[in-house]
Design a protein around this motif. Structure first.
Motif, PDB file in Angstrom:
ATOM      1  N   ARG A   1       1.661   4.466  19.469  1.00 46.14           N
ATOM      2  CA  ARG A   1       1.681   4.004  17.942  1.00 46.14           C
ATOM      3  C   ARG A   1       2.320   2.661  17.752  1.00 46.14           C
ATOM      4  O   ARG A   1       1.999   1.725  17.186  1.00 46.14           O
ATOM      5  CB  ARG A   1       3.002   5.027  17.281  1.00 46.14           C
ATOM      6  CG  ARG A   1       3.136   4.693  15.873  1.00 46.14           C
ATOM      7  CD  ARG A   1       2.182   4.775  14.819  1.00 46.14           C
ATOM      8  NE  ARG A   1       1.678   6.373  14.885  1.00 46.14           N
ATOM      9  CZ  ARG A   1       2.303   7.177  14.035  1.00 46.14           C
ATOM     10  NH1 ARG A   1       3.235   6.943  13.188  1.00 46.14           N
ATOM     11  NH2 ARG A   1       1.812   8.381  14.126  1.00 46.14           N
ATOM     12  N   LEU A   2       3.504   2.362  18.648  1.00 46.60           N
ATOM     13  CA  LEU A   2       3.968   0.895  18.825  1.00 46.60           C
ATOM     14  C   LEU A   2       2.709  -0.060  19.222  1.00 46.60           C
ATOM     15  O   LEU A   2       2.641  -0.990  18.525  1.00 46.60           O
ATOM     16  CB  LEU A   2       5.082   0.749  19.947  1.00 46.60           C
ATOM     17  CG  LEU A   2       5.917  -0.386  19.713  1.00 46.60           C
ATOM     18  CD1 LEU A   2       6.401  -1.022  18.593  1.00 46.60           C
ATOM     19  CD2 LEU A   2       6.920  -0.463  21.017  1.00 46.60           C
TER      20      LEU A   2
ATOM     21  N   ALA B   1       0.457  -0.696  16.410  1.00 45.37           N
ATOM     22  CA  ALA B   1       1.050  -1.234  15.113  1.00 45.37           C
ATOM     23  C   ALA B   1       1.260  -2.585  15.293  1.00 45.37           C
ATOM     24  O   ALA B   1       1.343  -3.469  14.559  1.00 45.37           O
ATOM     25  CB  ALA B   1       2.166  -0.612  14.832  1.00 45.37           C
ATOM     26  N   ALA B   2       1.396  -3.233  16.462  1.00 47.71           N
ATOM     27  CA  ALA B   2       2.025  -4.538  16.973  1.00 47.71           C
ATOM     28  C   ALA B   2       1.283  -5.452  16.600  1.00 47.71           C
ATOM     29  O   ALA B   2       1.543  -6.418  15.822  1.00 47.71           O
ATOM     30  CB  ALA B   2       2.250  -4.591  18.572  1.00 47.71           C
TER      31      ALA B   2
ATOM     32  N   ARG C   1      -1.091  -5.805  13.964  1.00 48.68           N
ATOM     33  CA  ARG C   1      -1.063  -5.974  12.691  1.00 48.68           C
ATOM     34  C   ARG C   1       0.464  -6.403  12.101  1.00 48.68           C
ATOM     35  O   ARG C   1       0.371  -7.283  11.121  1.00 48.68           O
ATOM     36  CB  ARG C   1      -1.476  -4.344  11.925  1.00 48.68           C
ATOM     37  CG  ARG C   1      -1.388  -4.517  10.226  1.00 48.68           C
ATOM     38  CD  ARG C   1      -1.649  -3.048   9.950  1.00 48.68           C
ATOM     39  NE  ARG C   1      -2.806  -2.809  10.437  1.00 48.68           N
ATOM     40  CZ  ARG C   1      -2.818  -1.310  10.792  1.00 48.68           C
ATOM     41  NH1 ARG C   1      -1.797  -0.554  10.884  1.00 48.68           N
ATOM     42  NH2 ARG C   1      -3.968  -1.022  11.397  1.00 48.68           N
ATOM     43  N   HIS C   2       1.534  -5.722  12.590  1.00 50.55           N
ATOM     44  CA  HIS C   2       2.742  -6.197  12.336  1.00 50.55           C
ATOM     45  C   HIS C   2       3.058  -7.642  12.516  1.00 50.55           C
ATOM     46  O   HIS C   2       3.512  -8.412  11.811  1.00 50.55           O
ATOM     47  CB  HIS C   2       3.818  -5.444  13.142  1.00 50.55           C
ATOM     48  CG  HIS C   2       5.190  -6.084  13.069  1.00 50.55           C
ATOM     49  ND1 HIS C   2       6.212  -5.776  12.026  1.00 50.55           N
ATOM     50  CD2 HIS C   2       6.019  -6.572  13.870  1.00 50.55           C
ATOM     51  CE1 HIS C   2       7.319  -6.395  12.035  1.00 50.55           C
ATOM     52  NE2 HIS C   2       7.288  -6.752  13.370  1.00 50.55           N
ATOM     53  N   LEU C   3       2.666  -8.292  13.817  1.00 46.06           N
ATOM     54  CA  LEU C   3       2.827  -9.603  14.273  1.00 46.06           C
ATOM     55  C   LEU C   3       1.780 -10.558  13.266  1.00 46.06           C
ATOM     56  O   LEU C   3       2.382 -11.735  12.941  1.00 46.06           O
ATOM     57  CB  LEU C   3       2.496  -9.687  15.662  1.00 46.06           C
ATOM     58  CG  LEU C   3       3.350  -9.079  16.596  1.00 46.06           C
ATOM     59  CD1 LEU C   3       2.920  -9.114  18.075  1.00 46.06           C
ATOM     60  CD2 LEU C   3       4.824  -9.647  16.391  1.00 46.06           C
ATOM     61  N   ARG C   4       0.688 -10.065  12.973  1.00 44.62           N
ATOM     62  CA  ARG C   4      -0.233 -10.843  11.900  1.00 44.62           C
ATOM     63  C   ARG C   4       0.738 -10.995  10.750  1.00 44.62           C
ATOM     64  O   ARG C   4       0.618 -12.074   9.950  1.00 44.62           O
ATOM     65  CB  ARG C   4      -1.353  -9.970  11.641  1.00 44.62           C
ATOM     66  CG  ARG C   4      -2.617 -11.095  11.935  1.00 44.62           C
ATOM     67  CD  ARG C   4      -4.061 -10.344  11.698  1.00 44.62           C
ATOM     68  NE  ARG C   4      -4.136  -9.020  11.466  1.00 44.62           N
ATOM     69  CZ  ARG C   4      -4.095  -7.932  12.412  1.00 44.62           C
ATOM     70  NH1 ARG C   4      -4.400  -8.176  13.607  1.00 44.62           N
ATOM     71  NH2 ARG C   4      -4.330  -6.624  12.086  1.00 44.62           N
ATOM     72  N   GLY C   5       1.174 -10.067  10.244  1.00 40.79           N
ATOM     73  CA  GLY C   5       1.752 -10.105   9.004  1.00 40.79           C
ATOM     74  C   GLY C   5       3.117 -10.944   9.073  1.00 40.79           C
ATOM     75  O   GLY C   5       3.343 -11.732   8.089  1.00 40.79           O
ATOM     76  N   VAL C   6       3.769 -10.608   9.948  1.00 43.01           N
ATOM     77  CA  VAL C   6       5.096 -11.836  10.113  1.00 43.01           C
ATOM     78  C   VAL C   6       4.721 -13.144  10.161  1.00 43.01           C
ATOM     79  O   VAL C   6       5.221 -13.950   9.552  1.00 43.01           O
ATOM     80  CB  VAL C   6       5.766 -11.408  11.430  1.00 43.01           C
ATOM     81  CG1 VAL C   6       7.017 -12.564  11.958  1.00 43.01           C
ATOM     82  CG2 VAL C   6       6.477  -9.965  11.253  1.00 43.01           C
TER      83      VAL C   6
END
Length: 115
Positions: free
Chosen positions: A63-64, A67-68, A70-75
């Motif tokens: 899961r990590l 998700a990484a 997408r999360h980093l793109r958003g950040v």
């Protein structure tokens, strides 16, 4: 992420609460949901019967990993792209002070409760 970065991919509940700056009761509820989802397990601490370890499962790692990106793109898109170098330095300083204050207040609160 805290579990992924920890030695053995596990932390005691108290240490995990300190690292994510959340109350022990809040962490307990969060870990309960993560256990239910199969992302972490709770394990007894053989060295301290009162303590419990929280350990990532293979599903938690997956899961990590998923998700990484997408999360980093958003950040990057919504946060770091708005910072120049001087602003980033100021922000890092201020966030460090905020984190230290939050950790100190959490420790004081737990101390008053006799923990």
């Amino acid at each position: 992420m805290q579990l992924e970065e920890a030695e053995g991919n596990r932390l005691r509940m108290t240490e995990l609460a300190r690292r994510v700056v959340i109350s022990k009761s809040g962490l307990t509820r969060l870990v309960d949901r993560m256990v239910e989802a199969g992302l972490v397990t709770r394990c007894p601490d053989d060295a301290d019967r009162r303590g419990r370890w929280v350990e990532m499962t293979p599903a938690g790692f997956e899961r990590l990993r998923d998700a990484a990106p997408r999360h980093l793109r958003g950040v990057r898109q919504y946060f770091t792209s708005e910072l120049d170098e001087p602003s980033a330095g100021v922000l890092a300083h201020v966030l460090g002070r905020i984190a230290a204050k939050a950790a100190a207040e959490l420790a004081a609160r737990e101390s008053r409760r006799g923990r």
